[in-house]
Design a protein around this motif. Sequence first.
Motif, PDB file in Angstrom:
ATOM      1  N   TYR A  55       0.838  -1.245  -0.077  1.00  0.00           N
ATOM      2  CA  TYR A  55      -0.011   0.017   0.036  1.00  0.00           C
ATOM      3  C   TYR A  55       0.924   1.290  -0.121  1.00  0.00           C
ATOM      4  O   TYR A  55       0.552   2.176  -0.864  1.00  0.00           O
ATOM      5  CB  TYR A  55      -0.905   0.008   1.180  1.00  0.00           C
ATOM      6  N   VAL A  56       1.798   1.172   1.042  1.00  0.00           N
ATOM      7  CA  VAL A  56       2.642   2.592   0.973  1.00  0.00           C
ATOM      8  C   VAL A  56       3.589   2.641  -0.230  1.00  0.00           C
ATOM      9  O   VAL A  56       3.717   3.676  -0.787  1.00  0.00           O
ATOM     10  CB  VAL A  56       3.514   2.407   2.327  1.00  0.00           C
ATOM     11  N   GLY A  57       4.001   1.581  -0.949  1.00  0.00           N
ATOM     12  CA  GLY A  57       4.787   1.723  -2.233  1.00  0.00           C
ATOM     13  C   GLY A  57       3.902   2.192  -3.329  1.00  0.00           C
ATOM     14  O   GLY A  57       4.622   2.998  -4.075  1.00  0.00           O
ATOM     15  N   PHE A  58       2.863   1.741  -3.439  1.00  0.00           N
ATOM     16  CA  PHE A  58       1.791   2.035  -4.689  1.00  0.00           C
ATOM     17  C   PHE A  58       1.408   3.515  -4.226  1.00  0.00           C
ATOM     18  O   PHE A  58       1.246   4.330  -5.362  1.00  0.00           O
ATOM     19  CB  PHE A  58       0.717   1.162  -4.515  1.00  0.00           C
ATOM     20  N   GLN A  59       1.042   3.813  -3.059  1.00  0.00           N
ATOM     21  CA  GLN A  59       0.989   5.403  -2.662  1.00  0.00           C
ATOM     22  C   GLN A  59       1.941   6.099  -3.167  1.00  0.00           C
ATOM     23  O   GLN A  59       1.716   7.277  -3.650  1.00  0.00           O
ATOM     24  CB  GLN A  59       0.510   5.318  -1.296  1.00  0.00           C
ATOM     25  N   SER A  60       3.460   5.911  -2.661  1.00  0.00           N
ATOM     26  CA  SER A  60       4.467   6.530  -3.052  1.00  0.00           C
ATOM     27  C   SER A  60       4.497   6.796  -4.799  1.00  0.00           C
ATOM     28  O   SER A  60       4.699   7.833  -5.116  1.00  0.00           O
ATOM     29  CB  SER A  60       5.498   6.130  -2.741  1.00  0.00           C
ATOM     30  N   CYS A  61       3.994   5.833  -5.756  1.00  0.00           N
ATOM     31  CA  CYS A  61       4.071   5.896  -7.081  1.00  0.00           C
ATOM     32  C   CYS A  61       2.958   6.723  -7.558  1.00  0.00           C
ATOM     33  O   CYS A  61       3.129   7.407  -8.352  1.00  0.00           O
ATOM     34  CB  CYS A  61       3.692   4.333  -7.565  1.00  0.00           C
ATOM     35  N   ILE A  62       1.612   6.846  -6.731  1.00  0.00           N
ATOM     36  CA  ILE A  62       0.694   7.521  -7.230  1.00  0.00           C
ATOM     37  C   ILE A  62       1.205   8.841  -7.059  1.00  0.00           C
ATOM     38  O   ILE A  62       0.713  10.081  -7.789  1.00  0.00           O
ATOM     39  CB  ILE A  62      -0.712   7.323  -6.399  1.00  0.00           C
ATOM     40  N   ILE A  63       1.762   9.441  -5.772  1.00  0.00           N
ATOM     41  CA  ILE A  63       2.025  10.789  -5.603  1.00  0.00           C
ATOM     42  C   ILE A  63       3.070  11.142  -6.674  1.00  0.00           C
ATOM     43  O   ILE A  63       3.200  12.450  -6.711  1.00  0.00           O
ATOM     44  CB  ILE A  63       2.631  10.781  -3.985  1.00  0.00           C
ATOM     45  N   ASP A  64       4.025  10.188  -6.764  1.00  0.00           N
ATOM     46  CA  ASP A  64       5.057  10.702  -7.789  1.00  0.00           C
ATOM     47  C   ASP A  64       4.649  10.881  -9.097  1.00  0.00           C
ATOM     48  O   ASP A  64       4.924  12.023  -9.886  1.00  0.00           O
ATOM     49  CB  ASP A  64       6.264   9.661  -7.819  1.00  0.00           C
ATOM     50  N   TYR A  65       3.677  10.136  -9.903  1.00  0.00           N
ATOM     51  CA  TYR A  65       3.387  10.000 -11.133  1.00  0.00           C
ATOM     52  C   TYR A  65       2.067  10.541 -11.502  1.00  0.00           C
ATOM     53  O   TYR A  65       1.865  10.543 -12.806  1.00  0.00           O
ATOM     54  CB  TYR A  65       3.908   8.649 -11.540  1.00  0.00           C
ATOM     55  N   ILE A  66       1.357  10.579 -10.682  1.00  0.00           N
ATOM     56  CA  ILE A  66       0.147  11.151 -10.800  1.00  0.00           C
ATOM     57  C   ILE A  66      -0.186  12.265  -9.781  1.00  0.00           C
ATOM     58  O   ILE A  66      -1.058  12.220  -8.969  1.00  0.00           O
ATOM     59  CB  ILE A  66      -1.277  10.242 -10.727  1.00  0.00           C
ATOM     60  N   PRO A  67       0.534  13.409  -9.887  1.00  0.00           N
ATOM     61  CA  PRO A  67       0.430  14.575  -8.993  1.00  0.00           C
ATOM     62  C   PRO A  67      -0.718  15.152  -9.175  1.00  0.00           C
ATOM     63  O   PRO A  67      -1.452  15.324 -10.204  1.00  0.00           O
ATOM     64  CB  PRO A  67       1.555  15.519  -9.177  1.00  0.00           C
ATOM     65  N   SER A  68      -1.432  15.627  -7.945  1.00  0.00           N
ATOM     66  CA  SER A  68      -2.663  16.465  -8.009  1.00  0.00           C
ATOM     67  C   SER A  68      -2.421  17.625  -8.550  1.00  0.00           C
ATOM     68  O   SER A  68      -3.506  18.284  -9.247  1.00  0.00           O
ATOM     69  CB  SER A  68      -3.262  16.553  -6.452  1.00  0.00           C
ATOM     70  N   VAL A 125      -1.094  18.517 -11.441  1.00  0.00           N
ATOM     71  CA  VAL A 125      -1.186  18.061 -12.976  1.00  0.00           C
ATOM     72  C   VAL A 125      -2.435  17.320 -13.298  1.00  0.00           C
ATOM     73  O   VAL A 125      -3.182  17.847 -14.149  1.00  0.00           O
ATOM     74  CB  VAL A 125       0.056  17.268 -13.389  1.00  0.00           C
ATOM     75  N   TYR A 126      -2.820  16.300 -12.607  1.00  0.00           N
ATOM     76  CA  TYR A 126      -4.041  15.812 -12.744  1.00  0.00           C
ATOM     77  C   TYR A 126      -5.396  15.909 -12.072  1.00  0.00           C
ATOM     78  O   TYR A 126      -6.388  15.338 -12.429  1.00  0.00           O
ATOM     79  CB  TYR A 126      -3.861  14.122 -12.499  1.00  0.00           C
ATOM     80  N   GLY A 127      -5.155  16.800 -10.926  1.00  0.00           N
ATOM     81  CA  GLY A 127      -6.305  17.219 -10.299  1.00  0.00           C
ATOM     82  C   GLY A 127      -7.204  16.001  -9.679  1.00  0.00           C
ATOM     83  O   GLY A 127      -6.661  15.338  -8.733  1.00  0.00           O
ATOM     84  N   LYS A 128      -8.541  15.722 -10.041  1.00  0.00           N
ATOM     85  CA  LYS A 128      -9.395  14.865  -9.508  1.00  0.00           C
ATOM     86  C   LYS A 128      -8.793  13.552  -9.606  1.00  0.00           C
ATOM     87  O   LYS A 128      -9.292  12.663  -9.006  1.00  0.00           O
ATOM     88  CB  LYS A 128     -10.763  15.105  -9.760  1.00  0.00           C
ATOM     89  N   TYR A 129      -8.061  13.333 -10.574  1.00  0.00           N
ATOM     90  CA  TYR A 129      -7.669  11.703 -10.925  1.00  0.00           C
ATOM     91  C   TYR A 129      -6.605  11.341  -9.902  1.00  0.00           C
ATOM     92  O   TYR A 129      -6.665  10.165  -9.815  1.00  0.00           O
ATOM     93  CB  TYR A 129      -7.329  11.583 -12.501  1.00  0.00           C
ATOM     94  N   HIS A 130      -5.932  12.143  -9.437  1.00  0.00           N
ATOM     95  CA  HIS A 130      -5.212  11.926  -8.294  1.00  0.00           C
ATOM     96  C   HIS A 130      -5.894  11.205  -7.159  1.00  0.00           C
ATOM     97  O   HIS A 130      -5.584  10.225  -6.809  1.00  0.00           O
ATOM     98  CB  HIS A 130      -4.208  13.103  -7.795  1.00  0.00           C
ATOM     99  N   ASN A 131      -6.883  11.932  -6.894  1.00  0.00           N
ATOM    100  CA  ASN A 131      -7.549  11.540  -5.760  1.00  0.00           C
ATOM    101  C   ASN A 131      -8.456  10.148  -6.123  1.00  0.00           C
ATOM    102  O   ASN A 131      -8.719   9.348  -5.210  1.00  0.00           O
ATOM    103  CB  ASN A 131      -9.009  12.668  -5.357  1.00  0.00           C
ATOM    104  N   TYR A 132      -8.980  10.213  -7.188  1.00  0.00           N
ATOM    105  CA  TYR A 132      -9.575   8.890  -7.849  1.00  0.00           C
ATOM    106  C   TYR A 132      -8.741   7.579  -7.697  1.00  0.00           C
ATOM    107  O   TYR A 132      -8.800   6.619  -7.105  1.00  0.00           O
ATOM    108  CB  TYR A 132      -9.864   8.896  -9.350  1.00  0.00           C
ATOM    109  N   ALA A 133      -7.283   7.759  -8.135  1.00  0.00           N
ATOM    110  CA  ALA A 133      -6.300   6.846  -7.647  1.00  0.00           C
ATOM    111  C   ALA A 133      -6.136   6.293  -6.289  1.00  0.00           C
ATOM    112  O   ALA A 133      -5.840   5.174  -6.102  1.00  0.00           O
ATOM    113  CB  ALA A 133      -4.824   7.375  -8.770  1.00  0.00           C
ATOM    114  N   MET A 134      -5.842   7.380  -5.586  1.00  0.00           N
ATOM    115  CA  MET A 134      -5.833   7.117  -4.151  1.00  0.00           C
ATOM    116  C   MET A 134      -6.978   6.358  -3.538  1.00  0.00           C
ATOM    117  O   MET A 134      -6.754   5.605  -2.722  1.00  0.00           O
ATOM    118  CB  MET A 134      -5.643   8.383  -3.362  1.00  0.00           C
ATOM    119  N   TYR A 135      -8.303   6.818  -3.990  1.00  0.00           N
ATOM    120  CA  TYR A 135      -9.365   5.973  -3.518  1.00  0.00           C
ATOM    121  C   TYR A 135      -9.308   4.589  -4.100  1.00  0.00           C
ATOM    122  O   TYR A 135      -9.780   3.678  -3.277  1.00  0.00           O
ATOM    123  CB  TYR A 135     -10.413   6.710  -4.020  1.00  0.00           C
TER     124      TYR A 135
END
Length: 172
Positions: A105-118, A120-130
């Motif tokens: 979980y923590v590893g994938f969370q780091s990937c989302i934070i790095d490669y889908i930043p809020s 640049v991608y706005g609400k899609y960052h939140n969707y990825a985290m959800y």
Amino acid sequence: MFSKLMSRGLMQRSAVRSLHCTNQRSFTIPFIPKLPQNPGGVKGDVNEAYVPPSSDKLHGSVHWDFERFTAVALLPLVGSSLAAGGDVSVVADSLLATTLLGHCYVGFQSCIIDYIPSRVYGKYHNYAMYMLTLGSLFAGVGIYKLETEENGLSGVVQKLWTASTHSEGEKK
């Protein structure tokens, strides 16, 4: 001689020009729309005063510490499961499965934070985290079912390991 120098100069200029062209492209995820960005990523103009963010010593450090804790905690848990050959207590097997889930979980969370930043991608960052949280909850339910109905994570790995050797033995 002049034609060789001229062609070499043209080739050098075209190589430099091609490097300039490749520098303009940046990596984006093609199917996720981006928010419009300011030129150079700068908001405002040069004369606006810089407002620094509030300082927080714990911002990021707790996440980093938890990441390292789960990585170090997996070492003895995996080692004891391998040494025991799959016959591990339910508590040790549950700890292994939940620690592995937390580490993933923590590893994938780091990937989302790095490669889908809020930014640049706005609400899609939140969707990825959800989606990550929802998938982790489903995985937690799966771990519970493995521990209660099956022989645990170590038992499933042991069954998979021995299943391939039995099927090879039957073919011979």
